[in-house]
Design a protein around this motif. Structure first.
Motif, PDB file in Angstrom:
ATOM      1  N   LEU A  33       0.760  -1.270  -0.081  1.00 31.22           N
ATOM      2  CA  LEU A  33      -0.023  -0.158   0.011  1.00 31.22           C
ATOM      3  C   LEU A  33       0.984   1.113   0.039  1.00 31.22           C
ATOM      4  CD1 LEU A  33      -2.992  -0.814   2.426  1.00 31.22           C
ATOM      5  CD2 LEU A  33      -2.700  -1.199   0.140  1.00 31.22           C
ATOM      6  N   GLY A  34       0.473   2.240  -0.396  1.00 26.68           N
ATOM      7  CA  GLY A  34       1.036   3.584  -0.561  1.00 26.68           C
ATOM      8  C   GLY A  34       1.000   4.326   0.892  1.00 26.68           C
ATOM      9  N   GLU A  35       1.725   5.397   1.040  1.00 22.94           N
ATOM     10  CA  GLU A  35       1.957   6.050   2.102  1.00 22.94           C
ATOM     11  C   GLU A  35       0.438   6.409   2.637  1.00 22.94           C
ATOM     12  OE1 GLU A  35       4.223   9.957   4.165  1.00 22.94           O
ATOM     13  OE2 GLU A  35       4.455   9.372   1.997  1.00 22.94           O
ATOM     14  N   ALA A  36      -0.420   7.061   1.680  1.00 16.73           N
ATOM     15  CA  ALA A  36      -1.742   7.727   2.189  1.00 16.73           C
ATOM     16  C   ALA A  36      -2.396   6.468   2.806  1.00 16.73           C
ATOM     17  CB  ALA A  36      -2.437   8.387   0.982  1.00 16.73           C
ATOM     18  N   GLN A  37      -2.396   5.359   2.006  1.00 22.72           N
ATOM     19  CA  GLN A  37      -3.456   4.145   2.632  1.00 22.72           C
ATOM     20  C   GLN A  37      -2.877   3.765   3.834  1.00 22.72           C
ATOM     21  OE1 GLN A  37      -2.315   4.256  -0.656  1.00 22.72           O
ATOM     22  NE2 GLN A  37      -4.219   5.056  -1.379  1.00 22.72           N
ATOM     23  N   THR A  38      -1.352   3.680   3.987  1.00 23.58           N
ATOM     24  CA  THR A  38      -1.026   3.133   5.268  1.00 23.58           C
ATOM     25  C   THR A  38      -1.429   3.867   6.373  1.00 23.58           C
ATOM     26  OG1 THR A  38       0.985   1.920   3.945  1.00 23.58           O
ATOM     27  CG2 THR A  38       1.254   2.389   6.330  1.00 23.58           C
ATOM     28  N   ASN A  39      -1.204   5.171   6.291  1.00 27.08           N
ATOM     29  CA  ASN A  39      -1.478   6.219   7.145  1.00 27.08           C
ATOM     30  C   ASN A  39      -2.804   6.165   7.590  1.00 27.08           C
ATOM     31  OD1 ASN A  39       1.409   6.980   7.350  1.00 27.08           O
ATOM     32  ND2 ASN A  39       0.982   8.946   5.876  1.00 27.08           N
ATOM     33  N   TRP A  40      -3.592   5.994   6.639  1.00 27.21           N
ATOM     34  CA  TRP A  40      -5.007   5.986   7.016  1.00 27.21           C
ATOM     35  C   TRP A  40      -5.550   4.295   7.949  1.00 27.21           C
ATOM     36  CZ3 TRP A  40      -9.255   2.703   6.888  1.00 27.21           C
ATOM     37  CH2 TRP A  40     -10.498   3.200   6.741  1.00 27.21           C
ATOM     38  N   LEU A  41      -4.828   3.333   7.239  1.00 25.87           N
ATOM     39  CA  LEU A  41      -5.024   2.402   8.177  1.00 25.87           C
ATOM     40  C   LEU A  41      -4.593   2.487   9.602  1.00 25.87           C
ATOM     41  CD1 LEU A  41      -3.921  -1.024   6.240  1.00 25.87           C
ATOM     42  CD2 LEU A  41      -6.187  -0.250   6.673  1.00 25.87           C
ATOM     43  N   GLU A  42      -3.278   2.967   9.890  1.00 28.96           N
ATOM     44  CA  GLU A  42      -2.764   3.105  11.196  1.00 28.96           C
ATOM     45  C   GLU A  42      -3.575   4.165  12.068  1.00 28.96           C
ATOM     46  OE1 GLU A  42       1.223   4.156  10.488  1.00 28.96           O
ATOM     47  OE2 GLU A  42       2.015   2.036   9.729  1.00 28.96           O
ATOM     48  N   ALA A  43      -4.199   5.151  11.169  1.00 31.08           N
ATOM     49  CA  ALA A  43      -5.236   5.987  12.077  1.00 31.08           C
ATOM     50  C   ALA A  43      -6.247   5.377  12.828  1.00 31.08           C
ATOM     51  CB  ALA A  43      -5.551   7.303  11.072  1.00 31.08           C
ATOM     52  N   GLN A  44      -6.579   4.043  12.160  1.00 35.51           N
ATOM     53  CA  GLN A  44      -7.740   3.327  12.624  1.00 35.51           C
ATOM     54  C   GLN A  44      -7.627   2.517  14.025  1.00 35.51           C
ATOM     55  OE1 GLN A  44     -10.579   4.683  10.974  1.00 35.51           O
ATOM     56  NE2 GLN A  44      -9.013   5.650   9.977  1.00 35.51           N
ATOM     57  N   ALA A  45      -6.429   2.479  14.325  1.00 37.18           N
ATOM     58  CA  ALA A  45      -5.753   1.581  15.169  1.00 37.18           C
ATOM     59  C   ALA A  45      -6.557   1.790  16.610  1.00 37.18           C
ATOM     60  CB  ALA A  45      -4.257   1.966  15.721  1.00 37.18           C
ATOM     61  N   ASP A  46      -7.298   2.907  17.014  1.00 29.78           N
ATOM     62  CA  ASP A  46      -7.929   3.022  18.211  1.00 29.78           C
ATOM     63  C   ASP A  46      -9.262   2.261  17.989  1.00 29.78           C
ATOM     64  OD1 ASP A  46      -5.916   4.290  19.336  1.00 29.78           O
ATOM     65  OD2 ASP A  46      -6.618   6.293  18.880  1.00 29.78           O
ATOM     66  N   SER A  47      -9.660   2.138  17.042  1.00 31.45           N
ATOM     67  CA  SER A  47     -11.025   1.146  16.750  1.00 31.45           C
ATOM     68  C   SER A  47     -10.913  -0.118  17.174  1.00 31.45           C
ATOM     69  CB  SER A  47     -11.525   1.460  15.256  1.00 31.45           C
ATOM     70  OG  SER A  47     -10.794   0.959  14.360  1.00 31.45           O
ATOM     71  N   LEU A  48      -9.818  -0.740  17.110  1.00 29.53           N
ATOM     72  CA  LEU A  48      -9.663  -1.989  17.439  1.00 29.53           C
ATOM     73  C   LEU A  48      -9.335  -2.389  19.039  1.00 29.53           C
ATOM     74  CD1 LEU A  48      -7.022  -2.948  14.639  1.00 29.53           C
ATOM     75  CD2 LEU A  48      -9.427  -3.573  14.564  1.00 29.53           C
ATOM     76  N   SER A  49     -10.292  -3.250  19.282  1.00 33.40           N
ATOM     77  CA  SER A  49     -10.205  -4.029  20.778  1.00 33.40           C
ATOM     78  C   SER A  49     -10.695  -5.485  20.856  1.00 33.40           C
ATOM     79  CB  SER A  49     -11.095  -3.236  21.553  1.00 33.40           C
ATOM     80  OG  SER A  49     -12.509  -3.303  21.241  1.00 33.40           O
ATOM     81  N   GLN A  50     -10.125  -5.993  21.826  1.00 32.13           N
ATOM     82  CA  GLN A  50     -10.859  -7.630  22.005  1.00 32.13           C
ATOM     83  C   GLN A  50     -12.096  -7.468  22.380  1.00 32.13           C
ATOM     84  OE1 GLN A  50      -9.284 -10.135  21.771  1.00 32.13           O
ATOM     85  NE2 GLN A  50      -6.954 -10.042  22.177  1.00 32.13           N
ATOM     86  N   PRO A  51     -12.838  -8.387  21.950  1.00 30.61           N
ATOM     87  CA  PRO A  51     -14.407  -8.546  22.167  1.00 30.61           C
ATOM     88  C   PRO A  51     -14.381  -8.626  23.610  1.00 30.61           C
ATOM     89  CG  PRO A  51     -13.485  -9.987  20.358  1.00 30.61           C
ATOM     90  CD  PRO A  51     -12.390  -9.670  21.106  1.00 30.61           C
ATOM     91  N   ASP A  52     -15.389  -7.915  24.195  1.00 30.45           N
ATOM     92  CA  ASP A  52     -15.584  -7.855  25.547  1.00 30.45           C
ATOM     93  C   ASP A  52     -17.190  -8.111  26.128  1.00 30.45           C
ATOM     94  OD1 ASP A  52     -16.598  -5.383  24.791  1.00 30.45           O
ATOM     95  OD2 ASP A  52     -15.121  -4.016  26.370  1.00 30.45           O
TER      96      ASP A  52
END
Length: 322
Positions: free
Chosen positions: A266-285
């Motif tokens: 992926l290009g830089e823009a797509q990579t940056n977008w993906l990494e910016a979504q990191a806070d949306s991920l969490s273990q099922p609780d």
């Protein structure tokens, strides 16, 4: 395999803007992607409001959300795709010119109508088809999400009970799942045959006796074990596959999303977008495992060896290496 985190990855990658994928709105006219989408662009559509999907797993979708519909084509091109008496492995020696021509043209139509150049697919039954897909598309990149089997089996058992209840309330539920090729859970579930007829029969018998945890554990070790064995002797395919641990993805999302982006080129823009979504991920609780002590021990014993091998794949810094 189902309940490994594939939908989360599908939504993240689709959201990067790099890929075209099937959407909920494509069904039931999935066979005519170009003309249906061109027509839909011209129709007055209501504002889409996200709703939680039927799995009750926190994922909220709209008609524009990506979804897995590709299985419909595989069932048409390869009859008896979900017959537990038929070996479902499609390897590099598989040949089906009619299907291959259709499948290729279908992807091109979807790319054209979406204005994209890369096709993205989530498919729970592609592990036994990796060899065939690699022959058809040598430049393809595969992501294999895998989850701690104790958690994945517990999730499968939960979904099995949920869809059994939904089917009892409305039999149309199972009919729809069968039409689109989802046989992972619910009253219509079927064991996936990966070359071992006796094991496949045993999985089916366990389901019939209500031994769901054992059945899903056996299926888990069969599917991931098959993929691991396949990659030992196929260097090119091994390098095309990236194994991703669901738990590690939730624990260190930026690192893992960067790893995925690098594997996919992926290009830089797509990579940056993906990494910016990191806070949306969490273990099922939102639910607790329903496995009792005996089932937990049984699942751990059945899956232990394959889980250790899969963990090594997931921890590798280089795609394919172990």
């Amino acid at each position: 395999m189902a309940r490994a985190g594939s939908t989360v990855l599908l939504e993240l990658l689709h959201g990067s803007g790099e890929f075209a994928a099937h959407r909920y709105s494509d069904y039931p006219l999935v066979w005519t992607p170009y003309w249906w989408n061109r027509l839909r662009e011209r129709l007055p559509m209501p504002v889409a409001v996200p709703v939680e999907r039927a799995h009750h797993d926190r994922l909220r979708v709209t008609p524009e959300s990506p979804e897995a519909f590709e299985e419909i084509f595989w069932m048409s091109g390869f009859p008896r795709r979900h017959d537990p008496h038929v070996d479902q492995v499609l390897d590099r020696n598989t040949s089906n010119p009619d299907f291959e021509r259709f499948f290729d043209e279908h992807q091109r139509k979807l790319l054209a109508v979406r204005g994209k150049s890369r096709y993205l697919s989530k498919a729970n039954y592609h592990l036994p088809r990796l060899g065939y897909l690699a022959r058809l598309y040598p430049d393809a990149r595969f992501i294999i999400p895998v989850r701690d089997p104790l958690a994945q089996v517990a999730s499968l058992v939960k979904q099995d009970r949920l869809f059994a209840r939904l089917d009892a309330e409305d039999p149309q539920v199972s009919r729809h799942l069968a039409r689109i090729g989802h046989y992972e859970f619910g009253p219509h579930k079927r064991a996936l045959h990966l070359g071992d007829a006796a094991l496949t029969q045993l999985i089916g018998e366990c389901h019939a006796r209500g031994e769901s945890a054992r059945a899903y554990a056996l299926q888990w070790q069969a599917q991931y074990g098959y993929a691991l064995d396949l990659l030992v002797d196929d260097v090119a395919l091994c390098n095309a596959c990236l194994w991703v641990s669901f738990e590690t993805l939730c624990r260190e999302p930026r690192v893992q999303l960067g790893r995925i982006a690098a594997h996919l080129g992926l290009g830089e823009a797509q990579t940056n977008w993906l990494e910016a979504q990191a806070d949306s991920l969490s273990q099922p609780d939102y639910y607790a495992s329903s496995l009792n002590a005996a089932e937990t021990a049984q699942v751990a014993e059945i899956t232990g060896q394959v889980w250790r091998r899969a963990t090594l794949r997931c921890e590798s810094k280089v795609a394919g290496a172990a």
